[in-house]
Motif scaffolding. Structure first.
Motif, PDB file in Angstrom:
ATOM      1  N   UNK A 134      -2.209 -11.063   6.999  1.00  0.00           N
ATOM      2  CA  UNK A 134      -2.804  -9.798   6.604  1.00  0.00           C
ATOM      3  C   UNK A 134      -1.751  -8.712   6.482  1.00  0.00           C
ATOM      4  N   UNK A 135      -2.174  -7.542   5.994  1.00  0.00           N
ATOM      5  CA  UNK A 135      -1.259  -6.421   5.801  1.00  0.00           C
ATOM      6  C   UNK A 135      -2.040  -5.118   5.923  1.00  0.00           C
ATOM      7  N   UNK A 136      -1.393  -4.097   6.490  1.00  0.00           N
ATOM      8  CA  UNK A 136      -1.993  -2.788   6.709  1.00  0.00           C
ATOM      9  C   UNK A 136      -1.534  -1.828   5.623  1.00  0.00           C
ATOM     10  N   UNK A 137      -2.450  -0.960   5.155  1.00  0.00           N
ATOM     11  CA  UNK A 137      -2.031   0.036   4.171  1.00  0.00           C
ATOM     12  C   UNK A 137      -1.260   1.165   4.848  1.00  0.00           C
ATOM     13  N   UNK A 138      -0.635   2.012   4.045  1.00  0.00           N
ATOM     14  CA  UNK A 138       0.232   3.062   4.562  1.00  0.00           C
ATOM     15  C   UNK A 138      -0.531   4.042   5.442  1.00  0.00           C
ATOM     16  N   UNK A 139      -1.780   4.317   5.105  1.00  0.00           N
ATOM     17  CA  UNK A 139      -2.580   5.262   5.869  1.00  0.00           C
ATOM     18  C   UNK A 139      -3.050   4.682   7.201  1.00  0.00           C
ATOM     19  N   UNK A 140      -2.980   3.374   7.350  1.00  0.00           N
ATOM     20  CA  UNK A 140      -3.349   2.728   8.603  1.00  0.00           C
ATOM     21  C   UNK A 140      -4.835   2.552   8.811  1.00  0.00           C
ATOM     22  N   UNK A 141      -5.636   2.670   7.741  1.00  0.00           N
ATOM     23  CA  UNK A 141      -7.080   2.540   7.917  1.00  0.00           C
ATOM     24  C   UNK A 141      -7.676   1.332   7.205  1.00  0.00           C
ATOM     25  N   UNK A 142      -6.893   0.643   6.381  1.00  0.00           N
ATOM     26  CA  UNK A 142      -7.369  -0.536   5.658  1.00  0.00           C
ATOM     27  C   UNK A 142      -6.436  -1.707   5.942  1.00  0.00           C
ATOM     28  N   UNK A 143      -7.007  -2.845   6.322  1.00  0.00           N
ATOM     29  CA  UNK A 143      -6.249  -4.067   6.581  1.00  0.00           C
ATOM     30  C   UNK A 143      -6.844  -5.172   5.719  1.00  0.00           C
TER      31      UNK A 143
END
Length: 451
Positions: free
Chosen positions: A238-247
């Motif tokens: 998995x990977x996290x978006x830059x804003x840290x709210x979507x994985x």
């Protein structure tokens, strides 16, 4: 997004799997036909990684034999700079993984009597030197991830002389002298991880997703988990978006969808949406790895190649590009595209294929998702424009372009929400675009201007 007359021109220029309407183009391809294959008789390569040094972009790809370092030259061509042989190079050397930190490249392998290798990148573009090759902390590891803010290396499914651990964490504040910090064994297996500021998202196979943090070497706390969810299988990566709210999370199983998670509240992780490659063959469709740049998810699929999805609306991901790297044997279940690495804003993408090597792709994302049910933009246009319509089921439609006299100028069939239209050979004036669905009875007509 297919434009018929563009396809006819481009099909003679690039591989048959590519069309400009995908927003993806082949820039360069590299492989080494002298490398031996693995036990399946066709696979050679595995993971891909990228980094930038002194404004030069570099690619890393693993093979059965070791690590290949390539430079992207001024003409966007892949040029091999150096090769570092792996400690283990047997016909079972399937998995290698890479991350860079402070001018060093870290490499592991998950087969045989292997090791942790650290390579000094400071001599590039001339060469790469191996400065650490030791199996005391890591003999075998399935994947690694480096938390650059805390100088921690996370080794997933770690094996070494002291035994096996679901996760081993190393201190690399001295980049060439890693030291042991702690093991995490509250799950039976950690397959992959994404770590940001000491918060680790752990993909734990059949046990789902765990999120941990460590306030000290001896105090590891679980702060979130998702053990039950739709289309659950083997939670791979998995990977996290830059804003840290979507994985975004991939379960490595035939026919299972990719999950888009809302992780804004780690006490209540939710599945926001699901998506898949839309290639129509669930029997061979397996998502493998994913990286997010600017809320665009770049996913590597076995058999289905690179798949690109816009997450601007996480509840409704939209496919905006793809590139198929493999047209081989459908009987080989885990064949084709292995890994993906988009540079910077995703304008260049590295993709590794198990049989066919390394691909450098160019990507031109369409404009951000719009809130209207359909849109033509920009309007007025200089002749280059996008047609967008949100489809909740299958996208299959025809577009007809008419001039102000009612003469049909162009007919296009498309099966994606975005369709790129190159009308630069059209004269200045008023035009009409007619949309007719091949799925239901919907149709409409809109006007646009070419300046």
């Amino acid at each position: 997004m297919r434009v018929c007359f563009i396809i006819i021109i481009l099909i003679t220029l690039v591989q048959s799997s590519f069309t400009q309407a995908n927003n993806v183009s082949l820039l360069s391809h590299w492989s080494n036909p002298s490398l031996p294959t693995l036990y399946d008789g066709e696979s050679v390569y595995n993971e891909v990684w990228g980094f930038i040094k002194d404004d030069i972009e570099y690619a890393v790809i693993g093979s059965r034999m070791g690590t290949h370092i390539l430079m992207i030259d001024l003409n966007n061509q892949l040029v091999e700079i150096d090769f570092i042989i792996g400690k283990h190079t047997g016909s079972d050397a399937i998995h290698r993984d890479y991350h860079d930190y402070q001018n060093y490249l870290y490499a592991v392998c998950d087969e045989g009597p292997s090791s942790l290798q650290i390579m000094d990148l400071s001599y590039l573009p001339d060469s790469v030197s191996l400065v650490y090759d030791n199996d005391s902390l890591i003999t075998r590891s399935h994947n690694i991830f480096i938390d650059t803010a805390y100088a921690k290396l996370y080794s997933c499914s770690n094996k070494n002389q002291s035994g096996n651990n679901a996760l081993k964490v190393l201190d690399i504040s001295n980049p060439t002298a890693p030291t042991f910090m702690y093991n995490y064994d509250l799950v039976s297996h950690v397959h992959d991880a994404y770590v940001l500021n000491d918060t680790a998202f752990l993909n734990c196979g059949n046990q789902g997703l765990k999120v941990i943090t460590s306030s000290s070497q001896s105090n590891v706390i679980q702060i979130g988990e998702l053990s039950t969810y739709p289309h659950k299988g083997y939670n791979h990566a998995g990977w996290l978006n830059k804003e840290g709210d979507i994985y975004v999370m991939c379960d490595e199983n035939h026919g299972l969808d990719v999950k888009v998670l809302d992780v804004s509240d780690l006490n209540d992780i939710k599945v926001e949406s699901l998506f898949n490659s839309q290639m129509g063959d669930d029997a061979n469709s397996i998502p493998h790895n994913v990286i997010i740049r600017n809320n665009i998810a770049y996913v590597s699929y076995y058999h289905d190649g690179l798949q690109v999805f816009d997450l601007g609306n996480p509840a409704l991901p939209q496919k905006i590009g793809h590139y198929d790297t493999y047209n081989g044997n459908p009987a080989v279940p885990y064949a084709g595209c292995w890994g993906v690495y988009p540079f910077r804003d995703g304008d260049k993408i590295l993709v590794s294929d198990r049989a066919n090597g390394l691909f450098l792709l160019g990507f031109q994302p369409p404009p951000l998702m719009v809130e209207h049910p359909f849109e033509i933009f920009p309007n007025p246009s200089n002749g280059l424009l996008y047609f967008f319509k949100e489809h909740y089921l299958i996208a299959d439609y025809n577009l007809y372009i008419y001039n102000a006299l009612g003469q049909k100028m162009l007919e296009v069939n498309s099966n994606t929400d975005y369709t790129y239209l190159d009308l630069t050979n059209f004269r200045t004036g008023l035009y009409f675009i007619n949309y007719i669905s091949n799925v239901d009875d919907s149709f409409f007509t809109e006007k646009f201007f070419i300046e």
